[in-house]
Structures are given as structure tokens and as C-alpha cells.
Design an enzyme around this catalytic site. Structure first.
Site, PDB file in Angstrom:
ATOM      1  N   CYS A   1      26.770  -7.729  -5.254  1.00 54.07           N
ATOM      2  CA  CYS A   1      26.133  -8.394  -4.252  1.00 54.07           C
ATOM      3  C   CYS A   1      24.419  -8.046  -4.573  1.00 54.07           C
ATOM      4  CB  CYS A   1      27.122  -8.241  -2.581  1.00 54.07           C
ATOM      5  SG  CYS A   1      26.505  -5.816  -2.368  1.00 54.07           S
TER       6      CYS A   1
ATOM      7  N   GLU B   1      29.454  -7.381   5.454  1.00 54.31           N
ATOM      8  CA  GLU B   1      28.314  -7.180   4.245  1.00 54.31           C
ATOM      9  C   GLU B   1      28.926  -7.931   3.790  1.00 54.31           C
ATOM     10  OE1 GLU B   1      25.986  -4.832   4.453  1.00 54.31           O
ATOM     11  OE2 GLU B   1      26.501  -3.895   5.719  1.00 54.31           O
TER      12      GLU B   1
ATOM     13  N   LYS C   1      42.161  -2.660   3.999  1.00 53.30           N
ATOM     14  CA  LYS C   1      42.626  -3.054   3.127  1.00 53.30           C
ATOM     15  C   LYS C   1      41.868  -3.416   2.280  1.00 53.30           C
ATOM     16  CE  LYS C   1      42.638  -8.154   2.563  1.00 53.30           C
ATOM     17  NZ  LYS C   1      42.734  -8.167   1.068  1.00 53.30           N
TER      18      LYS C   1
ATOM     19  N   GLU D   1      25.178 -18.355  -4.560  1.00 51.70           N
ATOM     20  CA  GLU D   1      25.600 -16.590  -5.638  1.00 51.70           C
ATOM     21  C   GLU D   1      26.803 -16.942  -7.020  1.00 51.70           C
ATOM     22  OE1 GLU D   1      28.161 -13.563  -3.661  1.00 51.70           O
ATOM     23  OE2 GLU D   1      27.389 -12.069  -4.041  1.00 51.70           O
TER      24      GLU D   1
HETATM   25  P1  NAD Z   1      35.872 -12.263  -0.455  1.00 52.15           P
HETATM   26  O1  NAD Z   1      34.949 -12.560   0.714  1.00 52.15           O
HETATM   27  O2  NAD Z   1      37.251 -13.706  -1.288  1.00 52.15           O
HETATM   28  O3  NAD Z   1      36.970 -11.324  -0.210  1.00 52.15           O
HETATM   29  C1  NAD Z   1      36.489 -10.059   0.153  1.00 52.15           C
HETATM   30  C2  NAD Z   1      37.695  -9.440   1.192  1.00 52.15           C
HETATM   31  O4  NAD Z   1      38.121 -10.197   2.172  1.00 52.15           O
HETATM   32  C3  NAD Z   1      39.313  -9.702   0.044  1.00 52.15           C
HETATM   33  O5  NAD Z   1      39.940  -7.874   0.721  1.00 52.15           O
HETATM   34  C4  NAD Z   1      40.269 -10.515   0.702  1.00 52.15           C
HETATM   35  O6  NAD Z   1      41.375 -10.479   0.466  1.00 52.15           O
HETATM   36  C5  NAD Z   1      39.754 -10.755   1.803  1.00 52.15           C
HETATM   37  N1  NAD Z   1      39.723 -12.409   3.078  1.00 52.15           N
HETATM   38  C6  NAD Z   1      39.847 -13.416   2.190  1.00 52.15           C
HETATM   39  N2  NAD Z   1      40.411 -14.398   2.670  1.00 52.15           N
HETATM   40  C7  NAD Z   1      40.198 -13.808   4.546  1.00 52.15           C
HETATM   41  C8  NAD Z   1      40.512 -14.183   5.382  1.00 52.15           C
HETATM   42  N3  NAD Z   1      40.541 -15.854   6.143  1.00 52.15           N
HETATM   43  N4  NAD Z   1      40.382 -13.212   6.449  1.00 52.15           N
HETATM   44  C9  NAD Z   1      39.963 -11.551   6.236  1.00 52.15           C
HETATM   45  N5  NAD Z   1      40.183 -11.132   5.043  1.00 52.15           N
HETATM   46  C10 NAD Z   1      40.019 -12.018   3.996  1.00 52.15           C
HETATM   47  O7  NAD Z   1      35.280 -12.302  -1.442  1.00 52.15           O
HETATM   48  P2  NAD Z   1      35.390 -11.133  -2.766  1.00 52.15           P
HETATM   49  O8  NAD Z   1      35.388 -12.271  -3.983  1.00 52.15           O
HETATM   50  O9  NAD Z   1      36.403  -9.645  -3.152  1.00 52.15           O
HETATM   51  O10 NAD Z   1      34.184 -10.762  -3.004  1.00 52.15           O
HETATM   52  C11 NAD Z   1      32.559 -11.120  -3.447  1.00 52.15           C
HETATM   53  C12 NAD Z   1      31.672 -10.990  -2.659  1.00 52.15           C
HETATM   54  O11 NAD Z   1      31.750  -9.811  -1.241  1.00 52.15           O
HETATM   55  C13 NAD Z   1      30.321 -11.168  -3.350  1.00 52.15           C
HETATM   56  O12 NAD Z   1      29.914 -12.569  -2.066  1.00 52.15           O
HETATM   57  C14 NAD Z   1      29.260 -10.312  -2.689  1.00 52.15           C
HETATM   58  O13 NAD Z   1      28.211 -10.729  -2.428  1.00 52.15           O
HETATM   59  C15 NAD Z   1      29.769  -9.889  -1.480  1.00 52.15           C
HETATM   60  N6  NAD Z   1      29.471  -8.275  -1.087  1.00 52.15           N
HETATM   61  C16 NAD Z   1      28.797  -7.667  -0.143  1.00 52.15           C
HETATM   62  C17 NAD Z   1      28.326  -6.202  -0.449  1.00 52.15           C
HETATM   63  C18 NAD Z   1      27.210  -5.913   0.153  1.00 52.15           C
HETATM   64  O14 NAD Z   1      27.713  -4.740   1.020  1.00 52.15           O
HETATM   65  N7  NAD Z   1      26.534  -6.682   1.167  1.00 52.15           N
HETATM   66  C19 NAD Z   1      29.185  -5.410  -1.519  1.00 52.15           C
HETATM   67  C20 NAD Z   1      30.539  -5.911  -2.295  1.00 52.15           C
HETATM   68  C21 NAD Z   1      30.537  -7.531  -1.956  1.00 52.15           C
END
Ligand code: NAD
Length: 500
Positions: free
Chosen positions: A314, A280, A206, A411
Site C-alpha cells: 500500500c 487503512e 476475515k 493505484e
Molecule cells: P480489497 O478491498 O479488494 O479487499 C480487502 C478485504 O476486504 C478482503 O478480505 C476482501 O475479501 C474484503 N472485502 C471485499 N469486499 C468487501 C465488502 N463489500 N465488505 C467487506 N469486506 C470486503 O483489497 P485487496 O485487493 O485485498 O488489497 C489491496 C488493497 O489494500 C490496496 O488498495 C492496498 O493499498 C490496500 N492496503 C492498504 C494497507 C494500509 O495499511 N493502508 C495495507 C495493505 C493493503
């Protein structure tokens, strides 16, 4: 090229203004990338069992270009029933085709996918930039080539797992549910799909609801390369769709990249089940500059570390620690460099900083800037112009930050750098580690011994020395503490998809 005059920066209250007068900085003529060669359909369905199918939910949502506010397409919103169909397709493909296929044949599909991404690199770059807001330079030079390289790299491992893990008889797990964020949409899809397929698993992926288009384009490649039906399924939607994947009883492994908040929810949801899990999550990296560092290179590294991809990274170096004796010169040089950055049309090849990905993220960053102001921090932004339409935020320095400030602890995920000073190595290690996160860090110094000393003491999964934000498919990537667990990339990236 025409010369442009940039007004001198307004001195930040309470600090001596040492920034250069930028009269005579060169301005580049516009160099927009062409988008006529790409096709974005007005509507996208779900990719299940090798075909694009209408969602059972009968619902669609808009995906928008954040640089212009223009709707690009509408995309299916998958519900629990849709996710169930995708999992069934993945299970069927796993049981009957993919897990039985000789490993070297699996590898050939991965090579084919890699080559097809390369062939369509320009199309992928343009769509990534239109849908996500990142500059075309980044999509073109970083996201798309790295995504292809991940498929190439893991294609090579497919038939060599016995050599990767001698005497351990690795076996595939089954169906992997994979959920990714919006900051590197195609690249994150490659990080997830390539190792899962190489190890013999099938996938339900997804993408983020704000950047679904390149994953759907990748689905087209899966069709064109003849990948057996059901091996990769792509379901679009928001958190509800993600939760349906997490909670589906026939999924064997969840791989999640996203925020720490959602990661915690997922960890609770899979507790007590036999699903494998890798997380991650977020970061708040310390970027440390010692007085013996090559200052000009370090300043370039700091700028790349936090302002690259609008700070939507991230591992962004969002906390800068400068040794006190060089703080004045580093801050002056940083301000000067910020003054030359080009912010605006992400499709222009000169643009350094594109658009913020979504209204929600734009509001969140601006809210943090308000908090910083209320906390009494000195805020510096360059005087450059930004487009009147679209979601743009100037690169920002928070000058007199300290450990207790909210903007230092949390963050922000935007182009905002909090700056602190330090005197001793012990002090900076303690400050750098004083965060719930532990994803990455950066160190700039002339002394190798100092680098080795720090890398062993900094609690971060990745520590860059005299460089920043360098990625390679052969290197494992992942965090400590609330930045998650499990590694992606390299040999380590195979392990979460195998039983031993
Ligand atoms: P997010 O957690 O809001 O969403 C990430 C994904 O999870 C999206 O596809 C979203 O639709 C889905 N999601 C949301 N709620 C969910 C739930 N309850 N159950 C399952 N899936 C759900 O994050 P974001 O705003 O899309 O991305 C930014 C974050 O991602 C930042 O905190 C960043 O640091 C992190 N990030 C980490 C890495 C890493 O490798 N550590 C890499 C990229 C981004």
C-alpha cells in the site's frame, strides 16, 4: 556459480540508451526452500469458538499457488449465519472471560502466541509464499518476524494501559470485526489481533479469499496456546463474508485494511451506527530524489520501495520524482539495477520478485500497462527471463509520465514505477500532494533541513528519509485523505480499541 550473458536492453523509443552491457553478470545456482516440513490440509473449516467447524453455507473455495497455478487447499466460504455464530462466540468470550481476565494474564497469552509464531517461523514463511506468491526471502525476513514482533510489542502494553493513557481510564470496546487484504496476510492479521487482544477485546477476523492459509495456521496456534474459546474467531470467504461482518449489529468496531473502493463502501455501511471504524486504504506514494542525494543508495531505495513484494504494498513508492539535473543518471542506474533483479520461483532464496498474487490482480496490472502504452508513455522492462507458467510481471518503468496520466493518478498495486522530473522544491511538493491518496512518501537528500521542510508539507501519514519501507511495531502507521484514517502500530494503535 556460472556466468550468464544477458542481452543488452532494447533502447526505449525516443530515448538515448545509456544502460550498461551486462555481459558477465553472475548467475546464482538455484536455492529452493524446502516445503516438505509443512502440512497443508486438503480442506479447512471455519475457526469459531476455539474449534474448526464446518460452514453452515456448506460451501468451500479453492486457494491456489499463483506461481504454479496448483491448488493448495479448499477453504470454507462463510455466510451470514456462520458470521453470526462467530460474533456470538466472540461476545460470549468477551462478556464472560476476556474482559474479566487480569490484564497481565492477557499479556501472557500474547507473549505465548508471539513465541509460537517464532517457533513455527519456517512453516509460516513457506505457507505465506506458496499461498501468496511473495518471495521466500520476504516472508522469512519481513512478514513472519514482524508478525511475531507485533504480538511481543502489544503483549507488553496489556497491563500498562493506565500508564499509556494517564488519568484517562481506558476501557475495552467489545467485539472487533477485522477484515484484511492479501499483500501481507499474516502480518496484517497480527496488526489487527495483537492490539485488540491486548486492550481486552475479542475478535472476528476475515483474511483475504486469495491468501487464507496463514490466518488458519494462526488459528491452530490460538488453540495450541490455550487461548480461551471464542477470543479469536477466523472466518474465511470473500466480499459477502466481509459485508456480513461489517453489517452485524453486535460488532462494536470495524478495522479494515484494503482498497479505497471497499473502504468507502464500509464507511457508508457503518454510518449512523455506533460502531467505531478505522480504515487503512490504498496509496500512491511519491518517492523524491534531489540532486544532492547519495544516488546509488537512492536507486536501491527506489527499487526496494516499489519492486519489493511485486509492488503489492500500500505504501509502495510508485511515483518517482527525480530532480532534473540527475534524472539521466538515476534512470540509467535504475535500468541497470532492474537488469540484475531475479524474477521467478518465489520459493527460491535468490528470487527478488515473486508471483503476482491472483489472476485478477495480474489482469489489472497488465491493463494499466496497456493504458500507459495508449497514453504514449515510454515503457522499459528488463530483458530477464520469467517462468512460462504462473503469474509473473517484469519490473516496469514508465519513463515520460506526467501528472495527468491515469497511471500516475491511480493505484496500480504492481511492480510499475511512473517517473517524472522536477526543478524546484515547491514544484515537487505540489506534484507529490496532487493525488487523492496520502499514505506514505520518501525523500532522498543530503540536507536535513530539506527533509524537515518536506516532511511537514507532504500530506502523507509516513515519510521515510534516506530509506524506504521500514516497519516497526513501535511506530504508528496510517494515512490521510483517501488512504484512510486511524493508526496501527505503536501507542497510537491501542487507541482505536479503547473507549476513554
Ligand atoms: P480489497 O478491498 O479488494 O479487499 C480487502 C478485504 O476486504 C478482503 O478480505 C476482501 O475479501 C474484503 N472485502 C471485499 N469486499 C468487501 C465488502 N463489500 N465488505 C467487506 N469486506 C470486503 O483489497 P485487496 O485487493 O485485498 O488489497 C489491496 C488493497 O489494500 C490496496 O488498495 C492496498 O493499498 C490496500 N492496503 C492498504 C494497507 C494500509 O495499511 N493502508 C495495507 C495493505 C493493503
Amino acid at each position: 556459480m556460472a556466468k550468464k550473458e544477458i542481452k543488452k536492453t532494447t533502447p526505449t523509443k525516443g530515448t538515448k540508451d545509456l544502460s550498461l552491457d551486462f555481459k558477465g553478470v553472475w548467475e546464482y545456482a538455484p536455492a529452493p526452500e524446502d516445503s516438505k516440513h509443512i502440512t497443508i490440509k486438503p480442506q479447512y473449516d471455519l475457526f469459531i469458538n476455539g474449534k474448526f467447524v464446518k460452514p453452515m453455507s456448506k460451501k468451500y473455495f479453492d486457494t491456489i499457488n499463483p506461481a504454479t497455478g496448483v491448488k493448495l487447499s479448499e477453504v470454507a466460504d462463510a455466510n451470514e449465519k456462520d458470521v453470526d455464530l462467530a460474533v456470538k462466540a466472540a461476545r460470549n468470550a468477551y462478556d464472560n472471560v476476556w474482559s474479566k481476565m487480569p490484564a497481565k494474564e492477557r499479556g501472557k497469552y500474547l507473549y505465548r502466541i508471539a513465541r509460537m509464531i517464532q517457533e513455527r517461523a519456517r512453516e509460516f514463511s513457506v505457507i505465506e509464499t506458496l499461498d501468496g506468491g511473495k518471495s521466500i526471502r520476504e516472508s522469512r525476513d519481513i512478514d513472519v518476524p514482524l508478525a511475531a514482533n507485533h504480538f511481543f510489542y502489544y503483549a507488553g502494553w496489556a497491563d500498562k494501559l493506565d500508564y499509556a493513557f494517564p488519568n484517562r481510564k481506558p476501557e475495552s470496546i467489545g467485539v472487533a470485526g477485522q477484515i484484511i487484504p492479501w499483500n501481507f496476510p499474516l502480518l496484517m492479521a497480527a496488526w489487527k489481533i495483537a492490539p485488540a487482544l491486548a486492550t481486552g477485546n475479542t475478535v472476528v477476523l476475515k483474511p483475504s479469499e486469495t491468501t487464507p492459509l496463514t490466518a488458519l495456521k494462526l488459528a491452530e496456534i490460538m488453540q495450541e496456546c490455550g487461548l480461551p474459546d471464542g477470543v479469536v474467531n477466523i472466518v474465511t470467504g470473500a466480499g459477502v463474508t466481509g459485508a456480513a461482518i461489517v453489517n452485524h449489529p453486535d460488532i462494536n468496531k470495524i478495522a479494515f485494511t484494503g482498497s479505497t473502493g471497499v473502504g468507502k463502501y464500509i464507511q457508508k455501511a457503518v454510518a449512523g451506527t455506533n460502531k467505531k471504524l478505522t480504515l487503512e486504504l490504498g496509496g500512491k506514494a511519491a518517492h523524491i530524489i534531489f540532486d544532492d542525494a547519495p544516488i546509488d543508495q537512492a536507486v536501491e531505495g527506489i527499487v526496494n520501495g516499489i519492486f519489493f513484494n511485486q509492488g503489492h504494498v500500500c505504501c509502495a513508492g510508485s511515483r518517482l520524482f527525480v530532480q532534473e539535473s540527475v534524472a539521466e543518471v538515476v534512470i540509467r542506474k535504475l535500468k541497470d539495477r532492474l537488469q540484475t533483479l531475479i524474477i521467478g520461483d518465489p520459493m527460491d532464496k535468490n528470487t527478488d520478485i515473486g508471483a503476482i498474487n491472483s489472476q485478477k490482480q495480474y489482469d489489472s496490472i497488465n491493463n494499466y500497462l496497456k493504458i500507459a502504452k495508449n497514453e504514449g508513455l515510454d515503457i522499459y522492462q528488463p530483458t530477464c527471463s520469467i517462468p512460462s507458467k504462473g503469474l509473473f510481471i517484469r519490473p516496469t518503468l514508465l519513463l515520460n509520465a506526467s501528472q495527468s496520466h491515469k497511471v500516475v493518478q491511480e493505484e496500480i498495486f504492481g511492480p510499475v514505477l511512473a517517473i517524472q522530473t522536477f526543478r524546484t522544491i515547491e514544484e515537487v511538493i505540489e506534484k507529490a500532494n496532487n493525488t487523492p491518496f496520502g499514505l506514505s512518501a520518501g525523500v532522498w537528500t543530503d540536507k536535513g533541513a530539506k527533509i524537515f521542510n518536506l516532511t511537514t508539507k507532504l500530506k502523507a501519514g509516513i515519510v521515510w528519509a534516506n530509506t524506504y519501507n521500514k516497519f516497526d511495531p513501535t511506530s504508528p502507521f496510517g494515512g490521510f485523505k483517501e488512504s484512510g484514517f486511524g493508526r496501527e502500530g505503536g501507542l497510537h494503535g491501542l487507541m482505536p480499541y479503547l473507549n476513554f
